[in-house]
Design an enzyme around this catalytic site. Structure first.
Site, PDB file in Angstrom:
ATOM      1  N   CYS A 160       0.874  -1.166   0.000  1.00 11.45           N
ATOM      2  CA  CYS A 160       0.000   0.000   0.000  1.00 11.45           C
ATOM      3  C   CYS A 160       0.915   1.220   0.000  1.00 11.45           C
ATOM      4  CB  CYS A 160      -0.889   0.007   1.242  1.00 11.45           C
ATOM      5  SG  CYS A 160      -1.844   1.534   1.366  1.00 11.45           S
ATOM      6  N   LYS A 405      19.527 -14.096   6.188  1.00 10.03           N
ATOM      7  CA  LYS A 405      19.104 -13.529   4.908  1.00 10.03           C
ATOM      8  C   LYS A 405      19.118 -12.017   5.071  1.00 10.03           C
ATOM      9  CE  LYS A 405      15.301 -13.570   1.669  1.00 10.03           C
ATOM     10  NZ  LYS A 405      14.012 -14.054   1.266  1.00 10.03           N
ATOM     11  N   GLU A1174       1.388  16.292   2.639  1.00 15.34           N
ATOM     12  CA  GLU A1174       2.803  16.071   2.348  1.00 15.34           C
ATOM     13  C   GLU A1174       3.742  16.361   3.524  1.00 15.34           C
ATOM     14  OE1 GLU A1174       3.557  17.290  -2.047  1.00 15.34           O
ATOM     15  OE2 GLU A1174       1.915  18.494  -1.298  1.00 15.34           O
TER      16      GLU A1174
HETATM   17  C1  LIG Z   1       7.586 -11.954  -5.514  1.00 13.99           C
HETATM   18  C2  LIG Z   1       8.524 -13.094  -5.395  1.00 13.99           C
HETATM   19  C3  LIG Z   1       9.421 -13.119  -4.374  1.00 13.99           C
HETATM   20  C4  LIG Z   1      10.318 -14.160  -4.243  1.00 13.99           C
HETATM   21  N1  LIG Z   1      11.196 -14.153  -3.207  1.00 13.99           N
HETATM   22  C5  LIG Z   1      12.080 -15.165  -3.089  1.00 13.99           C
HETATM   23  C6  LIG Z   1      13.005 -15.189  -2.031  1.00 13.99           C
HETATM   24  O1  LIG Z   1      13.015 -14.315  -1.185  1.00 13.99           O
HETATM   25  N2  LIG Z   1      13.887 -16.236  -1.963  1.00 13.99           N
HETATM   26  C7  LIG Z   1      13.875 -17.242  -2.877  1.00 13.99           C
HETATM   27  O2  LIG Z   1      14.670 -18.154  -2.759  1.00 13.99           O
HETATM   28  N3  LIG Z   1      12.993 -17.253  -3.871  1.00 13.99           N
HETATM   29  C8  LIG Z   1      12.108 -16.241  -4.015  1.00 13.99           C
HETATM   30  N4  LIG Z   1      11.206 -16.252  -5.033  1.00 13.99           N
HETATM   31  C9  LIG Z   1      11.224 -17.373  -5.959  1.00 13.99           C
HETATM   32  C10 LIG Z   1      10.144 -18.387  -5.611  1.00 13.99           C
HETATM   33  O3  LIG Z   1      10.470 -19.095  -4.466  1.00 13.99           O
HETATM   34  C11 LIG Z   1       9.997 -19.279  -6.808  1.00 13.99           C
HETATM   35  O4  LIG Z   1       9.417 -18.477  -7.813  1.00 13.99           O
HETATM   36  C12 LIG Z   1       9.157 -20.501  -6.593  1.00 13.99           C
HETATM   37  O5  LIG Z   1       9.628 -21.319  -5.572  1.00 13.99           O
HETATM   38  C13 LIG Z   1       9.088 -21.298  -7.877  1.00 13.99           C
HETATM   39  O6  LIG Z   1       8.135 -22.334  -7.701  1.00 13.99           O
HETATM   40  P1  LIG Z   1       6.952 -22.526  -8.732  1.00 13.99           P
HETATM   41  O7  LIG Z   1       6.165 -23.679  -8.293  1.00 13.99           O
HETATM   42  O8  LIG Z   1       6.204 -21.294  -8.959  1.00 13.99           O
HETATM   43  O9  LIG Z   1       7.799 -22.874 -10.022  1.00 13.99           O
HETATM   44  P2  LIG Z   1       7.462 -22.567 -11.537  1.00 13.99           P
HETATM   45  O10 LIG Z   1       7.590 -21.123 -11.783  1.00 13.99           O
HETATM   46  O11 LIG Z   1       6.199 -23.227 -11.912  1.00 13.99           O
HETATM   47  O12 LIG Z   1       8.672 -23.323 -12.201  1.00 13.99           O
HETATM   48  C14 LIG Z   1       9.984 -22.827 -12.080  1.00 13.99           C
HETATM   49  C15 LIG Z   1      10.939 -23.746 -12.825  1.00 13.99           C
HETATM   50  O13 LIG Z   1      11.032 -24.983 -12.143  1.00 13.99           O
HETATM   51  C16 LIG Z   1      10.754 -26.063 -13.009  1.00 13.99           C
HETATM   52  N5  LIG Z   1      10.115 -27.088 -12.201  1.00 13.99           N
HETATM   53  C17 LIG Z   1       9.070 -26.936 -11.336  1.00 13.99           C
HETATM   54  N6  LIG Z   1       8.820 -28.111 -10.728  1.00 13.99           N
HETATM   55  C18 LIG Z   1       9.710 -29.002 -11.215  1.00 13.99           C
HETATM   56  C19 LIG Z   1       9.966 -30.374 -10.968  1.00 13.99           C
HETATM   57  N7  LIG Z   1       9.239 -31.086 -10.098  1.00 13.99           N
HETATM   58  N8  LIG Z   1      10.960 -30.963 -11.652  1.00 13.99           N
HETATM   59  C20 LIG Z   1      11.716 -30.281 -12.541  1.00 13.99           C
HETATM   60  N9  LIG Z   1      11.528 -28.982 -12.813  1.00 13.99           N
HETATM   61  C21 LIG Z   1      10.532 -28.360 -12.148  1.00 13.99           C
HETATM   62  C22 LIG Z   1       9.893 -25.460 -14.090  1.00 13.99           C
HETATM   63  O14 LIG Z   1      10.001 -26.162 -15.272  1.00 13.99           O
HETATM   64  C23 LIG Z   1      10.481 -24.068 -14.221  1.00 13.99           C
HETATM   65  O15 LIG Z   1      11.587 -24.095 -15.058  1.00 13.99           O
HETATM   66  C24 LIG Z   1      10.299 -15.230  -5.178  1.00 13.99           C
HETATM   67  C25 LIG Z   1       9.376 -15.204  -6.217  1.00 13.99           C
HETATM   68  C26 LIG Z   1       8.501 -14.158  -6.337  1.00 13.99           C
HETATM   69  C27 LIG Z   1       7.538 -14.151  -7.458  1.00 13.99           C
HETATM   70  S1  FES Z   2      -2.334   2.060  -2.285  1.00 13.67           S
HETATM   71 FE1  FES Z   2      -3.324   1.462  -0.480  1.00 13.67          FE
HETATM   72  S2  FES Z   2      -4.892   2.892  -0.218  1.00 13.67           S
HETATM   73 FE2  FES Z   2      -3.759   3.620  -1.944  1.00 13.67          FE
END
Ligand SMILES: Cc1cc2nc3c(=O)[nH]c(=O)nc-3n(C[C@H](O)[C@H](O)[C@H](O)COP(=O)(O)OP(=O)(O)OC[C@H]3O[C@@H](n4cnc5c(N)ncnc54)[C@H](O)[C@@H]3O)c2cc1C
Ligand code: FES
Ligand code: FES
Length: 1232
Positions: A160, A405, A1174
């Site tokens: 927010c 971390k 502000e």
């Molecule tokens: C906003 C945000 C913040 C994040 N912050 C962190 C953080 O602080 N620390 C951190 O470590 N990570 C962070 N991440 C990463 C996050 O942990 C990963 O995006 C997530 O774990 C991926 O899992 P998924 O199921 O979405 O994978 P997907 O996006 O579905 O797949 C990712 C990859 O893994 C492969 N894959 C998935 N499952 C298998 C399997 N069983 N065998 C072989 N290949 C496979 C897929 O083919 C693809 O290439 C962040 C992500 C986001 C979006």
């Molecule tokens: S972004 Fe949260 S109220 Fe505007």
């Protein structure tokens, strides 16, 4: 392009994939692209628009919906928050999706979560509100009786930018079972919006057949068994394919997701789930276990299973990975595969599992392999699947597991550096490391995961041996060679930090043998639940003016009913537009190749001035298609030089585009400066800041018989109308002729940040002197401010800056010099507190410098130099009624400054590596009433039912212009405010209004509302006198029948009067306390007390929201937000939520107390009030000096050279570490 299933929508064959939205079944067309997300489907296809969209990378939370479905393996009902922006539509087959509309509305009755958020002032602009509501709703379904801390944690993925979070947290904590104001929800509330769990059907799967074929021929498969998955992989091994589980990796590495031709959804493969015991007592975890499920399982194992005690720490660390919605949708295997594809990715899952000595089992359907994680990273994974991981038992005796971390923001942020350490020591043998430890790092470089040499070094050594720790540190610093990282921290920082983290671990392993003060180095900052206090008095003048009441539209906002520009239903034949943006600058444009996208209009025809500059517009039948097509356009250009990407570079190259004549204000500077015993000189570079509004850039233009109807969120509708008529002129007519159709453009965060103007970067050099009486005598400021590629409103901005540089302190002599510098970036612009926000920080650091040089207490020094009545300020005005001394004394007492300083000193004495600091300061903000146009309010009263519509010419951004004007109108007309309805600002209803800015638009519109209401009241007077007992409705009826006009326009046109540059000053004081983890540089704002002089507040509830929101935006500006540009291409590298971090709920002061000064009517302001939107931003500068105090305490205790600590904000953990000067000499073991 899309086929839909209700109303005019085409019905599909029964076998088509489907999902439910708010209990209505919808068929999913098979020709949507596999890249289409659930959000696209909800907003663009179904036109259900309560669910918002902003970042499209799972980083802001405004798109969250609740997903309910039958677990593919356990068969149990799952209910969880989902980032709809990143969830592929086809992976939602069989789901029940609940959106904010599904749980409550004006018609069906608001859901308690919606009404509590709104009534608790938790919704200002309201764009984030549906996301907060749905985060809470979905998590409460899973955990109906959460604690306060758990509720706070619900929102680690929601951003927010308006409220400062405190009101949201307070409102939502009423949902907690341990809250004093606990009103937990019952099952009826929690099941609103969806079928019962027993009605859930098994998710349909589709074997080997693709369920969808995309526009580029991509196919999406939904296998329902491991056998089917392997059969598909066997077929597709040699073709570009990708497994998809949560698809959250697309929020980090967008290109990876886009390149695959075959997408295999593995969510519905039951064999990949489950947690079970291995034969030798280990723990086997299926690869599709989500990060959230992992946390639950590890917490349980850590508590109950011998040999797995360390998993409690692993679970704690995992809580800091991504955010709630990501953790509930993402699997751990997906995270490891991101590290596999991008070795430099600082995966937390990797460091944790590797230090826990996990192995993984992989298979291609023919054979299986068990691999350690290091080997997995080297393995060719094409056609292979991770099946599971095995975590072995670890002998708990003497075992230590620590993980760390260090991040740019407390939660929802990836690590600058992370680490997990596992080592066993024999206490009885001098804390000897009994076996080879496991020391795993992330974020050092793509090649460095294990500190192998340090592991070898430590084995068999006693931690109490003087040489062991220093030797380990030296070995580590020699073997860890951090790579340069564009958006990370410096290699030096990460090398030092790596050593500090290992030192923390070693301290904790032998903490029992250390004095408490030394062992403090092993601690990490604990996150306490946030709390807040608001101290104000309603001063009714008359009611409801002065009453604390939420915005009238707050409930509609919280329920997703409020319509934002991009929420209007698409008109028949409407077109959608997207910019093609220039990749590099400066450059000459040669051509635009748009084979697959039709070329329509060129914007930058020859010169590209900044990366992200629009060079063409693509039109398509949906926003999604326009965005995709814009990406396909290739811009052919030739770079014409090296870009200038920072103000420091611009100064070095002397790229001045405007220079104001130097000013000498007050006494002659040289005379005032020369000869003073205390003189200081310094410089600082203050960073840019992005608006980062959650509603990003949107506009819609519809040709009508009257001309173009433009709808856009804009601070000055009249300027928009004027500019358009000037720019379009003849071309505007052409556009009507060529298109003849409405056009809309919505830009998500990335493209917005690439082209949006920002608060300018500045380089400020100062010289200042103080006298022996500790009074400021002279200050000279030489300011270079970044204009961007051209001058925008720089002259005004410069004026604001110059007129604010005195802040709250009197100085008899100023020399001011100001230059505008050209850089190859978008133009700079006004952002909340444009002049005062940088000026106040700069001035505070100057005051700090003088106090340091004088050797006096900085709080006392500032108090001595506060403006007093009768003194002349930098603008030349005589200060009156600032209330500085009174506020300072009152807050000093209320915040118990003396007592807390003593407590802090005691704490610091006893904690070598944790230090606290406290600082107090004041701010002043010139409120400018000299405007060129009036503020206007139009009131229309309905005789039929007594209701009133109110239109005003301001731009409501959440600051409450509407509710305050309605309060004013209701007070004059003496009616219930609920009869008043606010209408959208419209330049045809109220033309020629003043811009909304400078914080005072609310009060002017209130005055205009008073004028309008007074006119009507005067007209009604004879009717009222003749009918003293008539009800309001009858009165209006009689008036109407008597020919009285019941509509009026009120106008307020203001001037500064005899003052220069401002009508009055909005002032405040603040006290902030921070605690720093000296070994990591992380800090926490423990408490902030703010006191603002609001005059007679028109609505203290709303004003407190402004104070808190501004303070938290300032906290981001001064300590967190930074933009980085590629030095070759001038591309903004911080163009998304992954790299540009704004504060979230976990970052705000743990204890935030806001005081509104009592009995302080402002004679210079209308309705005796003061502007507030502000001014409070500047008080956040005390966060910086509070942290400095803590650093100074460490340096003093450890005998470091006494010097003034200069730095360039934002004060990030990297800078804190640098200023602390921690070195090898500090990292030693000092026994009891
Ligand atoms: C906003 C945000 C913040 C994040 N912050 C962190 C953080 O602080 N620390 C951190 O470590 N990570 C962070 N991440 C990463 C996050 O942990 C990963 O995006 C997530 O774990 C991926 O899992 P998924 O199921 O979405 O994978 P997907 O996006 O579905 O797949 C990712 C990859 O893994 C492969 N894959 C998935 N499952 C298998 C399997 N069983 N065998 C072989 N290949 C496979 C897929 O083919 C693809 O290439 C962040 C992500 C986001 C979006
Ligand atoms: S972004 Fe949260 S109220 Fe505007
Ligand atoms: S998290 Fe989905 S739009 Fe930001």
């Amino acid at each position: 392009m899309y086929r839909q299933t209700t109303g005019s929508m085409e019905i599909q064959a029964p076998s088509d994939p489907y999902l439910f939205v708010n209990d209505v079944r919808y068929e999913i067309p098979r020709d949507c692209s596999p890249e289409m997300t659930l959000n696209d489907f909800l907003r663009e296809v179904l036109e259900i628009k309560g669910t918002k969209v902003m970042c499209k990378e799972a980083g802001c939370g405004c798109c969250i919906v609740c997903a309910v479905y039958k677990h593919p393996s356990s068969g149990e009902a799952v209910s969880k928050p989902v980032n709809s922006c990143i969830t592929p539509l086809y992976s939602t087959v069989g789901w029940h999706v609940i959106t904010v509309e599904g749980i409550g509305s004006a018609k069906a009755g608001y859901h308690p979560i919606q009404s509590r958020l709104a009534d608790g002032y938790g919704s200002q602009c309201g764009y984030c509100s549906p996301g907060f509501v749905m985060s809470a709703y979905s998590q409460l379904r899973d955990n109906p009786r959460p604690t306060e801390l758990e509720v706070e944690h619900f929102f680690d993925g929601n951003i927010c930018r308006c409220t400062g979070y405190r009101p949201i947290l307070d409102a939502m904590k009423t949902l907690a079972c341990d809250s004093e104001r606990s009103q937990c929800l019952d099952m009826e509330d929690l099941s609103r919006g969806c079928c019962s769990a027993s009605a859930l059907e098994k998710i349909p799967t589709s074997g080997l057949a693709p369920i969808a074929r995309g526009w580029r021929g991509q196919r999406f498969y939904n296998p329902g068994s491991l056998a089917d998955l392997f059969a598909l992989l066997g077929r597709l091994r040699s073709q570009p394919h990708r497994l998809v589980f949560g698809n959250t990796s697309a929020g980090v590495f967008k290109e990876d997701a886009a390149s695959a031709e075959h997408l295999l959804n593995i969510r519905n493969v039951p064999e990949l789930y489950g947690i079970r015991d291995s034969e030798d007592g280990g723990l086997i975890i299926g690869s599709s276990v989500s990060l959230h499920e992992l946390i639950v399982a590890f917490n349980d194992a850590g508590r109950r299973r011998p040999g797995f005690g360390h998993l409690g720490s692993v679970a704690e660390h995992l809580q800091r990975v991504a955010n709630q919605a990501v953790r509930r949708n993402a699997c751990w295997a997906g995270n490891l595969m991101m590290k596999h594809a991008h070795p430099e990715f600082p995966s937390d899952v990797y460091v944790l599992l590797e230090a826990s000595r996990a192995t993984v089992r992989i298979s291609d359907g023919v054979s299986e392999q068990q691999l350690v994680l290091a080997d997995l990273l080297r393995q060719d994974m094409r056609g292979r699947v991770i099946l599971s991981a095995t975590l072995p038992k670890i002998n708990d005796d003497g075992h230590h597991f620590r993980s760390f971390k260090v991040t740019p923001r407390r939660l929802n942020a990836h690590a600058y550096l992370n680490a997990a350490f596992s080592l066993s020591v024999d206490k009885k043998d001098g804390y000897r490391v009994t076996e080879r430890p496991s020391l795993v790092f992330g974020g050092v470089s793509g090649k460095f995961n294990h500190a192998v040499k340090t592991e070898n070094y430590l084995q068999n050594r006693s931690l109490l041996d003087e040489e062991t720790v220093s030797g380990a540190m030296q070995t580590l610093e020699a073997e860890a060679n951090p790579a340069e990282e564009a958006c990370g921290t410096s290699p030096e920082h990460r090398r030092g930090l790596a050593a500090n983290l290992l030192y923390k671990c070693l301290l904790s392993a032998c903490a029992d043998a250390l004095p408490r003060s030394e062992a403090s180095g092993a601690d990490t900052l604990e996150r306490r639940a946030q709390s807040g206090q608001q101290d104000y008095e309603e001063e009714l003048q008359p009611a409801p003016i002065g009453r604390a009441m939420p915005k009238l539209e707050a409930r509609a906002q919280a329920a997703g009913e409020a319509k934002y520009v991009n929420d209007a239903p698409a008109a028949r034949s409407e077109l959608f537009a997207a910019f093609v943006q220039a990749p590099e600058a400066p450059a000459a444009l040669r051509d635009i190749k748009a084979d697959e996208a039709e070329k329509e209009e060129l914007l930058a025809s020859s010169e590209i001035r900044y990366s992200g500059q629009p060079v063409a517009i693509v039109l398509a039948s949906s926003q999604w298609a326009a965005d995709q097509a814009a990406r396909l356009v290739v811009v052919d250009y030739e770079q014409t030089g090296d870009p200038i990407t920072s103000v420091a570079e611009a100064v070095a190259k002397n790229s001045v585009i405007m220079q104001a004549p130097d000013d000498n204000v007050g006494e002659d500077f040289d005379q005032a400066y020369d000869g003073q015993a205390c003189q200081v000189e310094g410089q600082l570079v203050i960073n840019e800041q992005a608006h980062f509004s959650i509603e990003t850039l949107t506009a819609s233009v519809a040709p009508t018989e009257e001309g173009l109807v433009v709808t856009a969120p804009h601070q000055w509708v009249d300027a928009l109308a004027m500019t358009l008529s000037r720019i379009l002129g003849r071309p505007a007519n052409q556009i009507r002729v060529v298109l003849g159709r409405p056009v809309r453009m919505y830009m998500s965060l990335g493209p917005t940040l690439a082209l949006a103007m920002k608060r300018p970067g500045m380089l400020l050099r100062y010289r200042a002197a103080a006298g022996p009486d500790e009074k400021l005598r002279a200050a000279s400021w030489d300011i270079s401010s970044e204009a961007g590629y051209t001058l925008n409103m720089q002259a005004m901005l410069a004026d604001e800056l110059k007129h604010s540089i005195d802040s709250a302190f009197f100085c008899p002599s100023y020399r001011l010099s100001l230059k505008q510098m050209r850089t190859d970036k978008p133009e700079s612009t006004f952002v909340r507190g444009p002049g005062p926000a940088p000026a106040c920080l700069a001035n505070l650091l100057l005051m700090d410098h003088l106090a340091f040089q004088l050797g006096v207490d900085p709080i006392e020094f500032k108090y001595r130099n506060l403006y007093s009545d009768g003194q002349i300020d930098i603008v030349g005005n005589t200060r009156r009624g600032d209330n500085f001394q009174r506020m300072w004394r009152e807050l000093h007492q209320a915040a118990e400054v003396e007592k807390r300083l003593a407590e802090i000193a005691e704490f610091n004495k006893n904690n070598r590596f944790r230090k606290r600091g406290l600082d107090m300061s004041a701010s002043s903000y010139n409120i400018f009433y000299d405007r060129g146009r009036p503020s206007q309010v139009y009131l229309a009263l309905q005789a039929s039912d007594g209701s009133v519509t109110l239109s005003h010419g301001g731009a409501e951004m959440g600051q409450g212009i509407g509710v305050k004007a309605a309060q004013a109108a209701a007070a004059i007309l003496e009616i219930d405010i609920n009869l008043v309805k606010i209408k959208a600002t419209d330049s045809h209803v109220l033309p020629n209004n003043e811009v909304t800015g400078g914080s005072s638009t609310s009060e002017w519109n209130c005055q205009a509302a008073v004028e309008a209401a007074t006119q009507i009241k005067e007209r009604l007077r004879p009717i009222r006198e003749a009918n003293p007992d008539a009800s309001w409705k009858d009165l209006l009826n009689k008036a109407s029948q008597a020919g009285v006009s019941l509509a009026a326009m009120g106008s307020y046109y203001c001037k500064n009067g005899d003052r220069k540059g401002s009508r009055y000053s909005s002032t405040g004081v603040g006290v902030t306390e921070a605690e720093v983890d000296i070994l990591t540089g992380e800090f926490e704002i423990r408490r902030a007390d703010l006191m603002m002089d609001v005059g007679k507040s028109l609505n203290p509830g709303v004003d407190i929201g402004q104070i808190e929101g501004a303070f938290v935006m300032g906290l981001g500006y001064y300590t967190m937000e930074r933009t980085l540009y590629d030095s070759d291409s001038a591309k903004n590298l911080t163009d998304g939520t992954w790299n540009y971090k704004v504060p979230q709920a976990a970052d705000i002061p743990r204890d935030l107390r806001v005081h509104v000064l009592r009995n302080s009517p402002n004679e210079a302001g209308v309705l005796s009030t003061k502007a507030i939107g502000e001014p409070p931003i500047s008080l956040a500068a005390t966060c910086v000096t509070a942290v400095k105090r803590a650093i100074e305490a460490f340096r003093e205790q450890t005998g470091k050279p006494k010097q003034f600590l200069a730095f360039d904000p934002p004060l990030t953990p990297e800078k804190v570490l640098q200023l602390s000067g921690v070195s090898a000499a500090d990292r030693v073991i000092r026994q009891k």
